[in-house]
Design a protein around this motif. Structure first.
Motif, PDB file in Angstrom:
ATOM      1  N   ASN A 163       0.810  -1.219   0.000  1.00 54.92           N
ATOM      2  CA  ASN A 163       0.000   0.000   0.000  1.00 54.92           C
ATOM      3  C   ASN A 163       0.843   1.267   0.000  1.00 54.92           C
ATOM      4  OD1 ASN A 163      -2.522  -1.291   0.054  1.00 54.92           O
ATOM      5  ND2 ASN A 163      -2.415  -1.537   2.268  1.00 54.92           N
ATOM      6  N   GLU A 164       1.654   1.419   1.043  1.00 58.36           N
ATOM      7  CA  GLU A 164       2.447   2.639   1.164  1.00 58.36           C
ATOM      8  C   GLU A 164       3.609   2.432   2.116  1.00 58.36           C
ATOM      9  OE1 GLU A 164      -0.022   2.099   4.342  1.00 58.36           O
ATOM     10  OE2 GLU A 164      -1.042   2.991   2.597  1.00 58.36           O
ATOM     11  N   THR A 201       1.123   3.271  -3.564  1.00 60.62           N
ATOM     12  CA  THR A 201       0.816   2.590  -4.820  1.00 60.62           C
ATOM     13  C   THR A 201      -0.661   2.765  -5.180  1.00 60.62           C
ATOM     14  OG1 THR A 201       0.155   0.542  -3.730  1.00 60.62           O
ATOM     15  CG2 THR A 201       2.512   0.836  -4.185  1.00 60.62           C
ATOM     16  N   GLY A 202      -1.038   2.148  -6.315  1.00 62.42           N
ATOM     17  CA  GLY A 202      -2.438   2.158  -6.694  1.00 62.42           C
ATOM     18  C   GLY A 202      -3.309   1.365  -5.738  1.00 62.42           C
ATOM     19  N   THR A 203      -2.767   0.300  -5.140  1.00 61.69           N
ATOM     20  CA  THR A 203      -3.517  -0.429  -4.119  1.00 61.69           C
ATOM     21  C   THR A 203      -3.703   0.455  -2.893  1.00 61.69           C
ATOM     22  OG1 THR A 203      -2.620  -2.534  -4.901  1.00 61.69           O
ATOM     23  CG2 THR A 203      -3.593  -2.521  -2.707  1.00 61.69           C
ATOM     24  N   GLY A 204      -2.639   1.181  -2.518  1.00 61.20           N
ATOM     25  CA  GLY A 204      -2.730   2.105  -1.390  1.00 61.20           C
ATOM     26  C   GLY A 204      -3.661   3.269  -1.646  1.00 61.20           C
ATOM     27  N   ALA A 205      -3.963   3.521  -2.924  1.00 60.68           N
ATOM     28  CA  ALA A 205      -4.857   4.628  -3.272  1.00 60.68           C
ATOM     29  C   ALA A 205      -6.300   4.356  -2.863  1.00 60.68           C
ATOM     30  CB  ALA A 205      -4.791   4.906  -4.768  1.00 60.68           C
ATOM     31  N   PRO A 225      -4.014  -0.226  -9.321  1.00 61.17           N
ATOM     32  CA  PRO A 225      -3.210  -1.207  -8.586  1.00 61.17           C
ATOM     33  C   PRO A 225      -2.046  -1.800  -9.377  1.00 61.17           C
ATOM     34  CG  PRO A 225      -5.536  -1.566  -8.186  1.00 61.17           C
ATOM     35  CD  PRO A 225      -5.452  -0.539  -9.267  1.00 61.17           C
ATOM     36  N   ALA A 226      -2.192  -1.940 -10.700  1.00 61.95           N
ATOM     37  CA  ALA A 226      -1.127  -2.537 -11.508  1.00 61.95           C
ATOM     38  C   ALA A 226      -0.264  -1.491 -12.216  1.00 61.95           C
ATOM     39  CB  ALA A 226      -1.723  -3.497 -12.541  1.00 61.95           C
ATOM     40  N   ASP A 227      -0.577  -0.206 -12.051  1.00 58.68           N
ATOM     41  CA  ASP A 227       0.205   0.851 -12.701  1.00 58.68           C
ATOM     42  C   ASP A 227       1.595   0.927 -12.090  1.00 58.68           C
ATOM     43  OD1 ASP A 227      -1.977   1.422 -14.214  1.00 58.68           O
ATOM     44  OD2 ASP A 227      -2.516   3.272 -13.152  1.00 58.68           O
ATOM     45  N   ARG A 228       2.605   1.051 -12.932  1.00 54.24           N
ATOM     46  CA  ARG A 228       3.985   1.166 -12.445  1.00 54.24           C
ATOM     47  C   ARG A 228       4.271   2.638 -12.140  1.00 54.24           C
ATOM     48  NH1 ARG A 228       5.978  -3.032 -10.463  1.00 54.24           N
ATOM     49  NH2 ARG A 228       8.093  -2.719 -11.237  1.00 54.24           N
TER      50      ARG A 228
END
Length: 300
Positions: A163-164, A201-205, A225-228
């Motif tokens: 997440n972060e 990250t995108g999951t942490g978003a 979530p999968a964005d780099r």
């Protein structure tokens, strides 16, 4: 001879078990809660749902497989193998807790309390465990590669998070440091005093990062979530004659890093809320934070 797959069931101590550990008996725990207008039955029911889910998942593991269990508090001492299939039985946050200790093993998230958990990472039910375990060992079948964030210190300490990562003081004090990015448009490192820096990250978003993003009214596009790609925020930057506030948010591509050089006695970096497993940095040390080459391989 190759080893048979091993199903590793990750779980955490339930609220009911924590109450029993504190109060000794069900009756004492029930009295404690009732005196505060709470009913122990709600907590006990969640506990039993978790036990049923664990039992159902364990029973679904193929006979030729090996099987193991690990509680959340023991994750940092558990040795995961390359042939493991990790089955997280619990809440979304438990997937994030386990992710930092993995190196590409497929992960299955089992929701023990549908409707109470958002189900962002624990996407499945215990009844589906058998089919999911089979899919997990089929090459690339239904696996989503979720981006992770990493912090690497100048003494080679490394921390991963799903997440972060938060860099800041171990308490509620202000920490001092110099901050810079790899962006060509960025001027010299800025001296700052704040309650910390959050890189997610995108999951942490979907969590803490989104809260900061909304609070700031940020126009930065949130990653998927999968964005780099990562975004970051400085928390409560303090302006003074020697510290600035011009470099307080931004994004990082897969090739970019945020560099922080410590100018306080002590700073810690921890991931996904687990302060008990943190990097400790002292005056003069530097740490780089960016997209990790390691991803979480989560069954969709």
């Amino acid at each position: 001879m190759t080893l048979a797959p091993r199903a590793v069931l990750v779980h955490r101590t339930t609220e009911y078990e924590e109450l029993l550990a504190r109060h000794g008996t069900h009756g004492q725990a029930a009295f404690f809660l009732s005196s505060r207008d709470r009913d122990i039955r709600e907590v006990a029911e969640r506990h039993h749902r978790t036990l049923r889910a664990l039992g159902e998942v364990a029973a679904a593991v193929p006979h030729r497989w090996r099987q193991s269990r690990v509680e959340r508090a023991d994750l940092d001492r558990f040795l995961f193998g390359p042939e493991d299939v990790v089955v997280v039985v619990g809440q979304d946050g438990l997937v994030a807790n386990a992710a930092k200790y993995l190196s590409g093993q497929p992960v299955v998230g089992i929701d023990t309390d549908p409707g109470r958990n958002p189900g962002v990472l624990v996407r499945h039910r215990a009844a589906d465990a058998g089919a999911l375990l089979g899919a997990a060992v089929a090459a690339g079948h239904g696996v989503e590669e979720l981006t992770m964030v990493e912090a690497v210190a100048d003494d080679s300490q490394r921390l991963l998070a799903l997440n972060e990562i938060c860099l800041g003081p171990p308490g509620h004090q202000t920490v001092r440091y110099r901050l810079s990015t790899d962006e060509k448009a960025t001027p010299a490192p800025e001296a700052q005093a704040s309650s910390g820096v959050l890189v997610g990250t995108g999951t942490g978003a979907t969590g803490w990062l989104r809260s900061l993003w909304r609070e700031r009214g940020s126009t930065l596009p949130l990653p998927g979530p999968a964005d780099r790609r990562l975004i970051w925020f400085v928390r409560e930057a303090w302006p003074s004659p020697t510290t600035g506030t011009s470099l307080v948010s931004g994004e990082l591509t897969s090739a970019e890093r945020l560099r922080l050089t410590v100018e306080s006695d002590r700073l810690i970096a921890f991931g996904d809320g687990m302060e008990s497993d943190a990097l400790t940095l002292t005056w003069g040390q530097s740490v780089h934070v960016g997209v990790s080459p390691t991803t979480l391989r989560l069954l969709g």
